[in-house]
Write an enzyme that holds these catalytic residues in place. Structure first.
Site, PDB file in Angstrom:
ATOM      1  N   HIS A   1      -5.839  -0.678   3.200  1.00 31.97           N
ATOM      2  CA  HIS A   1      -6.483   0.378   2.400  1.00 31.97           C
ATOM      3  C   HIS A   1      -7.994   0.232   2.458  1.00 31.97           C
ATOM      4  CE1 HIS A   1      -6.382  -2.916  -0.480  1.00 31.97           C
ATOM      5  NE2 HIS A   1      -7.083  -2.232  -1.357  1.00 31.97           N
TER       6      HIS A   1
ATOM      7  N   HIS B   1      -4.678 -11.167  -2.579  1.00 35.05           N
ATOM      8  CA  HIS B   1      -5.479 -11.889  -3.588  1.00 35.05           C
ATOM      9  C   HIS B   1      -4.700 -13.069  -4.162  1.00 35.05           C
ATOM     10  CE1 HIS B   1      -8.913  -9.106  -4.106  1.00 35.05           C
ATOM     11  NE2 HIS B   1      -8.038  -8.164  -3.771  1.00 35.05           N
TER      12      HIS B   1
ATOM     13  N   ASP C   1      -3.040  -4.645  -1.595  1.00 36.44           N
ATOM     14  CA  ASP C   1      -3.122  -4.734  -3.059  1.00 36.44           C
ATOM     15  C   ASP C   1      -1.996  -3.948  -3.733  1.00 36.44           C
ATOM     16  OD1 ASP C   1      -5.378  -6.251  -2.698  1.00 36.44           O
ATOM     17  OD2 ASP C   1      -6.790  -4.749  -3.443  1.00 36.44           O
TER      18      ASP C   1
ATOM     19  N   HIS D   1     -10.581  -0.258   0.269  1.00 35.01           N
ATOM     20  CA  HIS D   1     -11.518  -0.944  -0.644  1.00 35.01           C
ATOM     21  C   HIS D   1     -12.461  -1.884   0.106  1.00 35.01           C
ATOM     22  CE1 HIS D   1      -8.920  -0.026  -4.427  1.00 35.01           C
ATOM     23  NE2 HIS D   1      -9.855   0.874  -4.229  1.00 35.01           N
TER      24      HIS D   1
ATOM     25  N   ASP E   1     -13.638  -4.772  -0.345  1.00 30.93           N
ATOM     26  CA  ASP E   1     -13.316  -6.196  -0.139  1.00 30.93           C
ATOM     27  C   ASP E   1     -12.202  -6.376   0.909  1.00 30.93           C
ATOM     28  OD1 ASP E   1     -11.595  -5.016  -2.099  1.00 30.93           O
ATOM     29  OD2 ASP E   1     -10.973  -7.008  -2.777  1.00 30.93           O
ATOM     30  N   HIS E   2     -11.801  -5.265   1.536  1.00 28.76           N
ATOM     31  CA  HIS E   2     -10.833  -5.328   2.634  1.00 28.76           C
ATOM     32  C   HIS E   2     -11.421  -4.833   3.961  1.00 28.76           C
ATOM     33  CE1 HIS E   2      -7.235  -6.072  -0.010  1.00 28.76           C
ATOM     34  NE2 HIS E   2      -8.162  -5.730  -0.890  1.00 28.76           N
TER      35      HIS E   2
ATOM     36  N   HIS F   1      -2.051   2.203  -5.700  1.00 25.95           N
ATOM     37  CA  HIS F   1      -3.360   1.540  -5.765  1.00 25.95           C
ATOM     38  C   HIS F   1      -4.444   2.446  -5.185  1.00 25.95           C
ATOM     39  CE1 HIS F   1      -6.097  -1.852  -5.978  1.00 25.95           C
ATOM     40  NE2 HIS F   1      -6.367  -1.752  -4.694  1.00 25.95           N
TER      41      HIS F   1
END
Ligand SMILES: [Zn+2]
Length: 252
Positions: free
Chosen positions: A53, A168, A130, A55, A57-58, A111
């Site tokens: 996805h 995570h 996530d 985001h 932090d990915h 998400h």
């Protein structure tokens, strides 16, 4: 296929995959440097980035990694506007080949609108981004509780021995939440203790397994009569039980 965890930021895991025929892949590189350090140490280059996805932090490692290795970027078709430079758009229910390995894509709403999970059946591995965490699930940023409940059931339907690579290390906080809603679960104390010992020594609690999450994760048990009775939600439908648990977790 060899799977390695590359820790990033405070609690992210980037996953490195090395197929039997030597294809080098990373899943969700939110940061480039830890990946570069890992590849240097292993004497490897990088052919493909996979994404679950959009985001930051990915995906924030993509630019630097693509510049350095000229690698491809494969990601969810529905996030084409939010993940730059994708070279292959991954579609729901389709199977893709990565050298000697293959994976199936499953679209998991909840998400983010375009979130996908990547299931490597032959390698018994699921990369779920996530959508699911050990003893938890992702926050509902762009979806409803009902959508997420349907999404986590796709994970629950996979074979018990499937290893779940969550993005995570949230297991300890999730376990505290589980304890707060189901304090008398007979296996609670020994599971809490196992997690505590691992984290004290900085050992990852990931991967989990489908069997473990089915048995304990409250978000996969919104239709479990024992948990429903504990929460005194006997007259509620599973999607409403799921929404209730998610709300409790958000407010913790
Ligand atoms: Zn996310």
């Amino acid at each position: 296929m060899k799977i390695s965890l590359i820790p990033a930021f405070d609690d992210n895991y980037i996953f490195h995959l090395l197929t039997e025929d030597g294809l080098s892949i990373v899943v969700d590189p939110g940061d480039a440097q830890p990946v570069i350090d890992y590849l240097d140490k292993e004497g490897l280059t990088l052919q493909i980035i996979l994404h679950t996805h959009h985001h930051w932090d990915h995906i924030n490692g993509d630019k630097k990694l693509q510049e350095k290795y000229n690698c491809e970027i494969w990601g969810p078709e529905h996030e084409i506007m939010r993940i730059p430079n994708m070279t292959v758009l991954l579609e729901d229910e389709q199977t893709y080949t990565l050298g000697a390995s293959q994976f199936k894509v499953m679209h998991t709403l909840g998400h983010t609108r375009g979130h996908i999970i990547l299931y490597f059946e032959k390698d018994n591995a699921l990369f779920c981004g996530d959508t699911l965490f050990s003893l938890g699930c992702g926050r509902l940023f762009e979806g409803t509780a009902e959508e997420m409940w349907l999404s986590v059931q796709k994970i629950r339907a996979l074979p018990n021995h499937t290893k779940i690579y969550c993005a995570h290390e949230y297991t300890q906080a999730n376990a505290s939440f589980w304890q707060s809603i189901e304090p008398n679960h007979p296996d609670m104390l020994h599971i809490l203790n196992d997690i505590k010992i691992k984290r004290k020594s900085n050992i990852a609690t990931i991967p989990s397994t489908v069997a473990f999450e089915k048995k304990y994760n409250p978000f996969l048990r919104a239709d479990d009569p024992t948990l429903i009775a504990t929460l005194q939600l006997q007259k509620k439908r599973p999607k409403d039980v799921f929404a209730h648990i998610r709300k409790l977790r958000d407010n913790m």
